[in-house]
Write a protein that holds these residues in place. Structure first.
Motif, PDB file in Angstrom:
ATOM      1  N   TYR A  54     -60.214 -28.982 -29.455  1.00  0.00           N
ATOM      2  CA  TYR A  54     -61.315 -28.744 -30.392  1.00  0.00           C
ATOM      3  C   TYR A  54     -62.127 -27.515 -29.973  1.00  0.00           C
ATOM      4  N   THR A  55     -62.441 -26.649 -30.915  1.00  0.00           N
ATOM      5  CA  THR A  55     -63.288 -25.490 -30.644  1.00  0.00           C
ATOM      6  C   THR A  55     -64.492 -25.507 -31.578  1.00  0.00           C
ATOM      7  N   GLN A  56     -65.636 -25.187 -31.013  1.00  0.00           N
ATOM      8  CA  GLN A  56     -66.858 -25.145 -31.805  1.00  0.00           C
ATOM      9  C   GLN A  56     -66.809 -24.008 -32.821  1.00  0.00           C
ATOM     10  N   GLN A  58     -68.146 -20.752 -34.111  1.00  0.00           N
ATOM     11  CA  GLN A  58     -68.785 -19.648 -33.391  1.00  0.00           C
ATOM     12  C   GLN A  58     -69.631 -18.826 -34.359  1.00  0.00           C
ATOM     13  N   PRO A 114     -61.482 -18.382 -28.117  1.00  0.00           N
ATOM     14  CA  PRO A 114     -60.182 -18.948 -28.493  1.00  0.00           C
ATOM     15  C   PRO A 114     -59.753 -18.351 -29.827  1.00  0.00           C
ATOM     16  N   SER A 117     -60.301 -20.142 -33.132  1.00  0.00           N
ATOM     17  CA  SER A 117     -61.631 -20.666 -33.446  1.00  0.00           C
ATOM     18  C   SER A 117     -62.165 -20.006 -34.707  1.00  0.00           C
TER      19      SER A 117
END
Length: 282
Positions: A54-56, A58, A114, A117
């Motif tokens: 999981y990536t926030q 941005q 990432p 993302s």
């Protein structure tokens, strides 16, 4: 558990928590499962539901003034209320040489993220972060559902153009720089740069009149008609808000080959003319 919509009484022992983690579908039967998945990912528990990567979201805010005294400070102050949104101010300790400076500042930041993302590249001084102030269990109401909906909206907008970036719109055309060029002047059919845009507002880039901008106005109006959006007022590209996967933003910025003193809105519009599949207008 209450916030996530899960019956906490069912998960009191380590064994039951372990069973939850090992389940093929830990969120089976949970009505708000997309929101729960987002919340678990944000708070570091994505591995429990098969989302270890999981990536926030941005949020890159471009601002050259010192952060403490700049409008960007309000975005940073509110970042604690926006769990799941990683706020980064870019452009600090650099000089503003023109509208293209934002992209020079964005490239190193994008390379550090990432590559899959989802990123929002935003101006600072005329943009607000719209976060609901009401709280439940110490967290902002609707935050996770909003994050999830944002991702869904992005995927829906780009579903027919994989790898495209999404650019915001406005209700009027056009920036001054577009009046100094014609469609096709800045990019060849193979994508190579064949001209440069001037810097709107500078002495050599003054408004030349409606007729000079008409080819661009006609281009974007026809694009709206082709997409069935002719009834919408905001159909003209606005470069102040852009969203895309980090890797796609990097690819587009490289293709733009934009100099810092060029008008970014003019360059993006000219790029969209030659590569319409690369940009989706919202």
């Amino acid at each position: 558990f209450e916030f996530l919509g899960v019956d906490g009484n069912a998960f009191k022992s380590e064994a039951s928590i372990s069973a939850f983690e090992k389940s093929k579908d830990p969120l089976h039967g949970i009505e708000n499962r997309d929101e729960v998945a987002e919340a678990l990912g944000v708070n570091g528990f994505g591995s429990f539901i098969g989302m270890p990567g999981y990536t926030q979201l941005q949020l890159l805010i471009y601002e050259t003034e010192q952060l403490e005294t700049s409008p960007a400070a309000r975005h940073v102050r509110r970042s604690n209320e926006m769990r799941g949104v990683n706020v980064t101010v870019i452009g600090q300790e650099t000089n503003f040489r023109g509208f293209g400076s934002k992209y020079a500042a964005a490239v190193p930041a994008l390379k550090d993220l990432p590559q899959d993302s989802l990123v929002v590249l935003s101006d600072s001084r005329d943009v607000i972060t719209n976060v609901h102030q009401a709280k439940s269990h110490g967290q902002n109401v609707n935050l996770y559902s909003s994050l999830n909906q944002f991702r869904k909206n992005f995927e829906a907008l780009t579903s027919d153009s994989k790898g495209a970036i999404v650019v915001s719109t406005e209700a009027q055309c056009c920036v001054t720089a577009l009046g100094h060029i014609k469609p096709g002047d800045l990019f060849a059919k193979n994508g190579k740069r064949t001209g440069r845009a001037c810097s709107s507002g500078s002495p050599n880039c003054v408004w030349k009149g409606v007729e000079e901008a008409k080819p661009w106005n006609d281009f974007m109006e026809q694009r709206a008609v082709d997409l069935g959006k002719e009834e919408i007022a905001d159909i003209y590209l606005n470069a102040g808000l852009i969203a895309g996967k980090a890797k796609d933003l990097l690819r587009v910025i490289k293709a733009l080959d934009i100099q810092e003193d060029e008008d970014d809105q003019a360059v993006l519009t000219a790029f969209m003319y030659r590569s319409p599949e690369s940009i989706v207008l919202d």
